[in-house]
Design a protein around this motif. Structure first.
Motif, short mmCIF file in Angstrom:
data_model
loop_
_atom_site.label_atom_id
_atom_site.label_comp_id
_atom_site.label_asym_id
_atom_site.label_seq_id
_atom_site.Cartn_x
_atom_site.Cartn_y
_atom_site.Cartn_z
N LEU A 55 0.79 -7.72 2.44
CA LEU A 55 -0.04 -7.76 1.24
C LEU A 55 0.77 -8.26 0.04
O LEU A 55 0.21 -8.85 -0.88
CB LEU A 55 -0.59 -6.35 0.96
CG LEU A 55 -1.39 -6.15 -0.33
CD1 LEU A 55 -2.73 -6.88 -0.26
CD2 LEU A 55 -1.63 -4.67 -0.58
N THR A 90 -7.78 -6.92 6.98
CA THR A 90 -6.66 -5.99 7.00
C THR A 90 -6.37 -5.58 8.44
O THR A 90 -7.28 -5.29 9.22
CB THR A 90 -6.96 -4.74 6.16
OG1 THR A 90 -8.15 -4.12 6.66
CG2 THR A 90 -7.17 -5.11 4.70
N TRP A 138 -12.42 -8.76 1.16
CA TRP A 138 -11.59 -7.87 1.99
C TRP A 138 -12.40 -7.38 3.18
O TRP A 138 -13.49 -6.85 3.00
CB TRP A 138 -11.12 -6.68 1.17
CG TRP A 138 -10.24 -7.00 0.02
CD1 TRP A 138 -10.60 -7.08 -1.31
CD2 TRP A 138 -8.84 -7.28 0.06
NE1 TRP A 138 -9.52 -7.40 -2.08
CE2 TRP A 138 -8.42 -7.53 -1.27
CE3 TRP A 138 -7.91 -7.35 1.10
CZ2 TRP A 138 -7.10 -7.83 -1.58
CZ3 TRP A 138 -6.59 -7.66 0.78
CH2 TRP A 138 -6.19 -7.89 -0.54
N CYS A 188 -5.02 -2.33 -1.41
CA CYS A 188 -5.38 -3.75 -1.48
C CYS A 188 -6.13 -4.09 -2.77
O CYS A 188 -5.82 -5.07 -3.45
CB CYS A 188 -6.24 -4.13 -0.28
SG CYS A 188 -5.38 -4.10 1.31
N CYS A 203 -5.81 2.32 2.64
CA CYS A 203 -5.50 0.90 2.75
C CYS A 203 -6.34 0.09 1.77
O CYS A 203 -5.82 -0.80 1.08
CB CYS A 203 -5.77 0.44 4.19
SG CYS A 203 -5.61 -1.34 4.45
#
Length: 268
Positions: free
Chosen positions: A199, A191, A212, A253, A249
Protein backbone atom coordinates in the motif's frame (compact mmCIF):
# COMPACT_ATOMS: atom_id res chain seq x y z
CA UNK A 1 -48.76 12.14 18.89
CA UNK A 2 -50.67 8.88 18.62
CA UNK A 3 -50.58 6.05 21.12
CA UNK A 4 -50.64 2.31 20.37
CA UNK A 5 -51.26 -0.07 23.25
CA UNK A 6 -52.29 -3.33 21.55
CA UNK A 7 -49.98 -6.03 20.19
CA UNK A 8 -52.63 -6.68 17.52
CA UNK A 9 -52.35 -3.19 16.08
CA UNK A 10 -51.41 -3.36 12.36
CA UNK A 11 -48.74 -0.67 12.63
CA UNK A 12 -47.16 -2.40 15.63
CA UNK A 13 -47.05 -5.69 13.72
CA UNK A 14 -45.31 -3.89 10.84
CA UNK A 15 -42.74 -2.47 13.28
CA UNK A 16 -42.00 -5.92 14.69
CA UNK A 17 -41.51 -7.33 11.19
CA UNK A 18 -39.13 -4.52 10.25
CA UNK A 19 -37.19 -5.04 13.48
CA UNK A 20 -36.75 -8.79 13.12
CA UNK A 21 -36.79 -9.65 9.42
CA UNK A 22 -34.35 -8.62 6.69
CA UNK A 23 -36.82 -9.98 4.16
CA UNK A 24 -39.55 -7.71 5.53
CA UNK A 25 -37.23 -4.69 5.36
CA UNK A 26 -36.31 -5.43 1.75
CA UNK A 27 -39.93 -6.06 0.74
CA UNK A 28 -41.23 -2.89 2.39
CA UNK A 29 -38.27 -0.77 1.27
CA UNK A 30 -38.05 0.51 4.83
CA UNK A 31 -35.49 0.40 7.62
CA UNK A 32 -35.36 1.15 11.34
CA UNK A 33 -32.95 3.56 12.98
CA UNK A 34 -32.57 2.69 16.64
CA UNK A 35 -31.36 5.19 19.22
CA UNK A 36 -30.70 8.89 19.71
CA UNK A 37 -27.50 9.12 17.65
CA UNK A 38 -28.89 7.57 14.46
CA UNK A 39 -32.19 9.44 14.71
CA UNK A 40 -30.46 12.75 15.37
CA UNK A 41 -28.09 12.18 12.45
CA UNK A 42 -30.98 11.38 10.12
CA UNK A 43 -32.80 14.56 11.11
CA UNK A 44 -29.68 16.65 10.60
CA UNK A 45 -28.58 15.11 7.30
CA UNK A 46 -31.71 13.76 5.61
CA UNK A 47 -34.76 15.37 7.21
CA UNK A 48 -37.99 13.88 8.55
CA UNK A 49 -38.43 10.11 8.95
CA UNK A 50 -41.49 8.30 7.67
CA UNK A 51 -42.42 7.72 11.33
CA UNK A 52 -40.98 8.40 14.77
CA UNK A 53 -41.72 5.77 17.43
CA UNK A 54 -40.97 6.32 21.09
CA UNK A 55 -41.75 4.59 24.36
CA UNK A 56 -43.89 6.56 26.80
CA UNK A 57 -41.19 6.44 29.49
CA UNK A 58 -38.49 7.69 27.09
CA UNK A 59 -40.30 11.00 26.65
CA UNK A 60 -38.82 12.02 30.01
CA UNK A 61 -35.33 11.85 28.46
CA UNK A 62 -34.35 15.40 27.34
CA UNK A 63 -32.52 14.17 24.20
CA UNK A 64 -35.45 12.02 23.13
CA UNK A 65 -37.95 14.76 23.90
CA UNK A 66 -35.92 17.21 21.80
CA UNK A 67 -35.95 14.89 18.79
CA UNK A 68 -39.67 14.19 19.14
CA UNK A 69 -40.37 17.93 19.36
CA UNK A 70 -38.42 18.53 16.14
CA UNK A 71 -40.41 15.87 14.32
CA UNK A 72 -43.72 17.18 15.63
CA UNK A 73 -42.80 20.78 14.83
CA UNK A 74 -42.24 19.71 11.21
CA UNK A 75 -45.58 17.87 11.26
CA UNK A 76 -44.00 14.43 11.15
CA UNK A 77 -45.71 11.27 12.38
CA UNK A 78 -45.04 10.28 16.00
CA UNK A 79 -46.39 7.24 17.84
CA UNK A 80 -45.86 6.37 21.51
CA UNK A 81 -45.77 2.78 22.79
CA UNK A 82 -45.88 1.38 26.32
CA UNK A 83 -42.50 0.12 27.54
CA UNK A 84 -43.64 -3.50 27.31
CA UNK A 85 -44.43 -3.21 23.61
CA UNK A 86 -41.34 -1.22 22.66
CA UNK A 87 -38.98 -3.97 23.80
CA UNK A 88 -39.92 -6.18 20.84
CA UNK A 89 -38.84 -3.61 18.23
CA UNK A 90 -35.49 -2.54 19.70
CA UNK A 91 -32.34 -4.64 19.61
CA UNK A 92 -30.32 -2.17 21.67
CA UNK A 93 -29.80 -3.40 25.20
CA UNK A 94 -30.40 -0.64 27.74
CA UNK A 95 -31.29 1.73 24.90
CA UNK A 96 -33.35 4.90 25.12
CA UNK A 97 -36.38 3.52 23.26
CA UNK A 98 -36.49 5.80 20.25
CA UNK A 99 -36.83 4.49 16.69
CA UNK A 100 -37.23 6.11 13.28
CA UNK A 101 -38.93 4.28 10.45
CA UNK A 102 -37.34 5.49 7.21
CA UNK A 103 -37.72 4.81 3.51
CA UNK A 104 -34.51 2.96 2.64
CA UNK A 105 -32.54 5.29 0.37
CA UNK A 106 -32.25 4.13 -3.23
CA UNK A 107 -29.81 6.41 -5.08
CA UNK A 108 -29.76 6.66 -8.86
CA UNK A 109 -27.49 3.98 -10.30
CA UNK A 110 -24.37 5.38 -12.05
CA UNK A 111 -23.42 3.67 -15.29
CA UNK A 112 -19.71 3.44 -14.42
CA UNK A 113 -17.27 3.94 -11.61
CA UNK A 114 -15.93 7.47 -11.97
CA UNK A 115 -15.28 8.44 -8.33
CA UNK A 116 -13.60 6.86 -5.33
CA UNK A 117 -15.63 3.87 -4.19
CA UNK A 118 -15.63 0.71 -2.10
CA UNK A 119 -16.55 -2.67 -3.59
CA UNK A 120 -17.53 -5.23 -0.94
CA UNK A 121 -17.11 -8.75 -2.28
CA UNK A 122 -18.94 -11.11 0.07
CA UNK A 123 -18.11 -9.35 3.36
CA UNK A 124 -20.53 -11.21 5.60
CA UNK A 125 -20.11 -9.89 9.12
CA UNK A 126 -22.47 -6.95 9.82
CA UNK A 127 -19.99 -5.41 12.23
CA UNK A 128 -17.27 -5.43 9.59
CA UNK A 129 -19.56 -3.94 6.96
CA UNK A 130 -20.69 -1.20 9.34
CA UNK A 131 -17.10 -0.38 10.33
CA UNK A 132 -16.07 -0.19 6.66
CA UNK A 133 -18.95 2.17 5.90
CA UNK A 134 -17.97 4.34 8.86
CA UNK A 135 -14.35 4.54 7.72
CA UNK A 136 -15.38 5.23 4.12
CA UNK A 137 -17.64 8.10 5.17
CA UNK A 138 -14.95 9.56 7.42
CA UNK A 139 -12.34 9.35 4.65
CA UNK A 140 -14.53 11.16 2.13
CA UNK A 141 -15.43 8.17 -0.02
CA UNK A 142 -19.03 8.43 -1.18
CA UNK A 143 -19.95 5.23 -3.06
CA UNK A 144 -20.23 1.69 -1.68
CA UNK A 145 -21.12 -1.23 -3.96
CA UNK A 146 -22.09 -4.57 -2.40
CA UNK A 147 -22.10 -8.00 -4.02
CA UNK A 148 -25.14 -10.27 -3.43
CA UNK A 149 -23.24 -12.18 -0.72
CA UNK A 150 -22.44 -9.10 1.37
CA UNK A 151 -24.35 -8.39 4.59
CA UNK A 152 -27.42 -6.20 4.03
CA UNK A 153 -26.24 -2.65 4.70
CA UNK A 154 -29.56 -1.50 6.20
CA UNK A 155 -29.75 -4.22 8.83
CA UNK A 156 -29.83 -3.02 12.46
CA UNK A 157 -26.34 -4.34 13.26
CA UNK A 158 -24.73 -2.66 10.24
CA UNK A 159 -26.54 0.59 10.99
CA UNK A 160 -25.35 0.61 14.60
CA UNK A 161 -21.75 -0.16 13.62
CA UNK A 162 -21.68 2.56 10.94
CA UNK A 163 -22.88 5.26 13.37
CA UNK A 164 -24.67 7.37 10.76
CA UNK A 165 -22.18 6.94 7.89
CA UNK A 166 -25.03 5.56 5.75
CA UNK A 167 -26.46 9.06 5.50
CA UNK A 168 -23.42 10.50 3.69
CA UNK A 169 -22.92 7.50 1.38
CA UNK A 170 -24.51 6.20 -1.79
CA UNK A 171 -25.01 2.47 -1.17
CA UNK A 172 -25.77 0.04 -3.99
CA UNK A 173 -26.85 -3.50 -3.05
CA UNK A 174 -26.68 -6.67 -5.19
CA UNK A 175 -24.15 -5.10 -7.54
CA UNK A 176 -22.41 -6.99 -10.34
CA UNK A 177 -18.89 -6.24 -9.17
CA UNK A 178 -17.04 -7.91 -12.08
CA UNK A 179 -19.03 -5.88 -14.62
CA UNK A 180 -18.38 -2.76 -12.58
CA UNK A 181 -14.64 -3.47 -12.47
CA UNK A 182 -14.45 -4.13 -16.22
CA UNK A 183 -16.02 -0.76 -17.10
CA UNK A 184 -14.45 1.31 -14.32
CA UNK A 185 -12.96 4.64 -15.28
CA UNK A 186 -10.82 4.71 -12.15
CA UNK A 187 -8.09 2.25 -11.06
CA UNK A 188 -9.50 -0.82 -9.28
CA UNK A 189 -7.31 -1.86 -6.34
CA UNK A 190 -7.90 -5.29 -4.85
CA UNK A 191 -6.65 -5.85 -1.32
CA UNK A 192 -4.88 -9.14 -0.71
CA UNK A 193 -2.57 -10.41 1.98
CA UNK A 194 -0.62 -12.22 -0.75
CA UNK A 195 -0.09 -9.24 -3.05
CA UNK A 196 3.48 -8.34 -3.90
CA UNK A 197 2.80 -4.58 -3.98
CA UNK A 198 2.63 -2.62 -0.74
CA UNK A 199 0.00 0.00 0.00
CA UNK A 200 2.94 2.32 0.72
CA UNK A 201 4.71 1.78 -2.61
CA UNK A 202 5.79 5.27 -3.79
CA UNK A 203 4.53 4.40 -7.27
CA UNK A 204 0.99 3.85 -5.98
CA UNK A 205 -0.79 7.15 -6.60
CA UNK A 206 -3.83 7.48 -4.36
CA UNK A 207 -4.24 11.22 -4.80
CA UNK A 208 -6.84 10.57 -7.51
CA UNK A 209 -10.05 8.49 -7.35
CA UNK A 210 -9.68 4.72 -6.96
CA UNK A 211 -12.02 1.83 -6.26
CA UNK A 212 -11.08 -0.42 -3.33
CA UNK A 213 -12.09 -4.09 -3.50
CA UNK A 214 -12.44 -5.79 -0.10
CA UNK A 215 -13.24 -9.48 0.18
CA UNK A 216 -14.81 -12.17 2.32
CA UNK A 217 -13.41 -12.49 5.86
CA UNK A 218 -11.98 -15.97 5.23
CA UNK A 219 -11.62 -16.33 1.47
CA UNK A 220 -10.66 -12.81 0.54
CA UNK A 221 -11.38 -11.21 -2.82
CA UNK A 222 -12.67 -13.62 -5.47
CA UNK A 223 -10.28 -14.83 -8.16
CA UNK A 224 -12.37 -13.16 -10.85
CA UNK A 225 -12.09 -9.74 -9.24
CA UNK A 226 -8.39 -10.25 -8.52
CA UNK A 227 -7.86 -10.86 -12.23
CA UNK A 228 -9.90 -7.80 -13.19
CA UNK A 229 -8.18 -5.46 -10.75
CA UNK A 230 -5.78 -2.82 -12.04
CA UNK A 231 -3.48 -3.69 -9.17
CA UNK A 232 -3.35 -5.88 -6.08
CA UNK A 233 -2.09 -4.31 -2.88
CA UNK A 234 -1.25 -5.54 0.60
CA UNK A 235 -1.08 -3.71 3.91
CA UNK A 236 2.36 -4.57 5.33
CA UNK A 237 2.43 -5.71 8.93
CA UNK A 238 4.95 -7.05 11.41
CA UNK A 239 4.70 -10.00 13.77
CA UNK A 240 3.20 -13.44 13.50
CA UNK A 241 -0.41 -12.42 12.80
CA UNK A 242 -1.36 -13.76 9.38
CA UNK A 243 -3.51 -10.84 8.21
CA UNK A 244 -5.59 -7.85 9.24
CA UNK A 245 -9.30 -7.93 9.85
CA UNK A 246 -11.05 -6.70 6.68
CA UNK A 247 -12.47 -3.62 8.43
CA UNK A 248 -9.02 -2.71 9.81
CA UNK A 249 -7.50 -3.20 6.37
CA UNK A 250 -10.15 -0.94 4.86
CA UNK A 251 -9.49 1.83 7.37
CA UNK A 252 -5.73 1.76 6.71
CA UNK A 253 -6.29 1.93 2.93
CA UNK A 254 -8.90 4.69 3.05
CA UNK A 255 -6.85 6.95 5.29
CA UNK A 256 -3.68 6.43 3.29
CA UNK A 257 -5.70 7.63 0.31
CA UNK A 258 -6.91 10.64 2.31
CA UNK A 259 -3.34 11.41 3.42
CA UNK A 260 -2.07 11.38 -0.16
CA UNK A 261 -5.00 13.46 -1.35
CA UNK A 262 -4.37 16.15 1.26
CA UNK A 263 -0.66 16.12 0.61
CA UNK A 264 -1.29 16.57 -3.10
CA UNK A 265 -3.55 19.54 -2.45
CA UNK A 266 -0.98 21.18 -0.20
CA UNK A 267 1.70 20.88 -2.88
CA UNK A 268 -0.38 22.63 -5.54
Amino acid sequence: MKTVSSRDNAFYKELKALATSSQARRKAGRSLLDGVHLCQSWLDLKGLPAHCVVSEDALANPEVAGIVERVEAARGHVTALPEALFGAISQVEHGVNLVFVIETPSPALPQRLTVSAVLLDGVQDPGNVGSILRSAGAAGIRQVWCSPGTAFCWSPKVLRAAMGAHFVLEIFENADLPALARDAQVPVLATSGYAADSLYDPALDLSKPVAWVLGHEGQGVSDELLQLASRRVAVPHAGQVESLNVAACAAVCFFEQLRQLRQSRQQR
